[in-house]
Design an enzyme around this catalytic site. Structure first.
Site, PDB file in Angstrom:
ATOM      1  CG  ASP A  35      -1.850  -1.182   1.274  1.00  0.00           C
ATOM      2  OD1 ASP A  35      -2.211  -1.687   0.201  1.00  0.00           O
ATOM      3  OD2 ASP A  35      -2.214  -1.599   2.390  1.00  0.00           O
ATOM      4  CD  GLU A 206      -9.100  -2.607  -2.098  1.00  0.00           C
ATOM      5  OE1 GLU A 206      -9.846  -2.637  -1.101  1.00  0.00           O
ATOM      6  OE2 GLU A 206      -8.179  -3.437  -2.270  1.00  0.00           O
TER       7      GLU A 206
HETATM    8  O1  FUB Z   1      -3.484  -3.604   2.890  1.00  0.00           O
HETATM    9  C1  FUB Z   1      -4.822  -3.716   3.257  1.00  0.00           C
HETATM   10  C2  FUB Z   1      -5.724  -3.317   2.115  1.00  0.00           C
HETATM   11  O2  FUB Z   1      -5.447  -4.122   0.976  1.00  0.00           O
HETATM   12  C3  FUB Z   1      -5.539  -1.915   1.589  1.00  0.00           C
HETATM   13  O3  FUB Z   1      -6.160  -0.954   2.390  1.00  0.00           O
HETATM   14  C4  FUB Z   1      -6.077  -2.039   0.221  1.00  0.00           C
HETATM   15  O4  FUB Z   1      -5.749  -0.982  -0.613  1.00  0.00           O
HETATM   16  C5  FUB Z   1      -5.477  -3.350  -0.213  1.00  0.00           C
HETATM   17  O5  FUB Z   1      -4.183  -3.191  -0.677  1.00  0.00           O
END
Ligand code: FUB
Length: 471
Positions: A35, A206
């Site tokens: 991330d 997302e």
């Molecule tokens: O790392 C946890 C979650 O997985 C993140 O918030 C998302 O973007 C995905 O990468």
């Protein structure tokens, strides 16, 4: 005939996109990172990352803190250590997920999703520090966004914060297809107006990342539609707008599927070069919950669209952006066998060293196991023990009854049984490329590839390379 039957069976099912499975070297192999958010201050590129701590084979995120990495050349990165953790948010209970840092008024604001212990699941908190490296402390004493925020996202994670030329600050965030946006007040810890649902961000899943170039607003984000990634995986799409709150127009895919199921973009210009910073599962021992941040160069077209990022090949289990990995291929001297091969296919095609042009290129023959489903295996045997530390698999996908597998695993014969090769990186299942799996070197006379099909499909292999340690 069997391809025709299979075509009927598979009509209406997912079509898979092309895409290299590899990335450049991880910014570190000492820990697992995920991330990324990027920020340039002076002559330094800072990457703010999550920290994956799941055990080998773990099936959930274990994330408790965030690291900062710095670089002056976008090649060598220094881990500045843990600069923020769940302990800095007394109201938070877990899940230190994807954050982003935004400078404002001489301070640095770090927006992070955390499990807020209150009603619902994820909240967005904000920490503040006086330098890009902090020290950071909770700036608000509670969530900026929670499930009780009117019109908040179905999952309030992954904030991206952007300051326009007029000083107005915007935040985008969200998951589960629910992108949201709001203006921030100049205190950086409160909303200015209500939360909106921006229009035109099609296929959003997302991980938004917002920036501006030549007067155009860009929003890159993770999508997982069948037009860009295999089921369960993500690609990075992007949209553009002439207003920071939209409406947006989607412009396509800028980063194909990677070896981890999730993906998360940060796009930034540093020293005159644009970069796509993202994560994958390529580091030794990596996986969907043991990811590693990497970056590759990003190039622009004259009309302001982005060229698709070429995932390069250096280190970290990378394999060649679709090209053949280098090294001595021990497959050519092995005897191949399998649990099952269709009578019309050619098992030995997997070890002839041919470089396919795509997963549909069976011009030099192919291994295929139609109409078996479930797990089948390929095996190499040598008369004497060989030292092997990586394999590269080019899957066969005829867009009919044979499809890319759901998963795979590499095993070796330890003298009495087949066991998983130690420290194995993700066993990639991308099409149209070599999927490289690295592992700790083993000395063995037998290597096996277990291939598990997707429901309703069989599997095939065009090339399976077994690469000698040290070559
Ligand atoms: O790392 C946890 C979650 O997985 C993140 O918030 C998302 O973007 C995905 O990468």
């Amino acid at each position: 005939m069997r391809r025709l039957c299979a075509a009927v069976l598979t009509l209406g099912l997912v079509l898979l996109a092309a895409g290299p499975a590899f990335g450049a070297a991880p910014i570190t192999t000492s820990i697992y990172t995920a991330d990324p958010a990027a920020l340039v201050v002076g002559n330094t590129l800072y990457l703010y990352t999550g920290h994956d701590e799941a055990a080998t084979g773990g099936t959930n995120f274990v994330m408790r803190d965030w690291h900062v990495f710095s670089s002056t050349d976008a090649t060598a990165f220094t881990d500045q250590g843990v600069k923020l953790s769940l302990a800095d948010f007394p109201w938070a209970g877990g899940d230190a997920w994807a954050g982003e840092v935004e400078p404002h008024g001489g301070k640095y604001y770090w927006y992070v999703p955390v499990n807020g212990r209150g009603a619902g699941w994820m909240d967005i908190g904000v920490a503040v520090g006086d330098t890009p490296l902090g020290p950071f402390h909770d700036a608000k004493g509670g969530p900026l966004i929670s499930d009780s925020t009117p019109n908040s996202s179905p999952l309030n994670i992954d904030p991206t914060v952007f300051t326009d030329d007029d000083g107005q600050v915007y935040m985008y965030w969200g998951s589960y297809n629910g992108v949201r946006a709001a203006k921030l007040n100049s205190d950086m810890i409160s909303l200015n107006g209500s939360v909106i649902t921006p229009q035109g961000v099609t296929n959003f899943w997302e991980a938004p990342w917002m920036f501006k170039r030549n007067g155009v607003y860009y929003l890159a984000y993770s999508a997982n539609d069948s037009g860009c990634s295999a089921p369960g995986y993500a690609c990075i799409r992007y949209a553009t707008a002439s207003n920071p709150l939209g409406p947006w127009t989607q412009r396509g895919v800028v980063l194909d599927q990677v070896t981890s199921t999730t993906n998360h973009p940060a796009i930034i210009e540093f020293n005159g070069q644009w970069y796509m910073v993202y994560h994958n599962a390529n580091a030794p021992g990596g996986g969907n919950f043991r990811r590693s941040v990497t970056l590759d160069k990003l190039y622009w077209n004259a009309d302001g669209t982005m060229q698709k990022v070429v995932q390069t090949t250096t280190g970290g289990g990378g394999g060649g952006g679709g090209g053949q990995p280098s090294g001595v291929n021990l497959a050519t001297s092995a005897t191949a066998s399998t649990s099952y091969v269709s009578s019309w296919e050619t098992l030995n095609a997997v070890k002839d060293g041919f470089v396919p042009t795509s997963s549909a290129d069976h011009s030099h023959g192919a291994y295929g196991n139609w109409n078996h489903q479930g797990t089948e295996w390929l095996e190499y045997r040598w008369a004497t023990a060989q030292n092997v530390n990586r394999v590269a698999t080019y899957w066969f996908d005829d867009n009919q009854g044979l499809d890319l597998p759901a998963s795979c695993q590499v095993q070796y014969w330890n003298g009495s049984a087949y066991v998983a090769v130690p420290g194995q990186s993700a066993c990639g299942v991308a099409g149209n490329t070599y999927n490289v799996t690295t592992f700790s070197s083993v000395s063995t006379t037998r290597l096996r590839l277990n291939i598990t099909s997707r429901t309703g499909f069989s599997t095939g292999v065009l090339e399976w390379m077994a690469l000698r340690t040290g070559s």
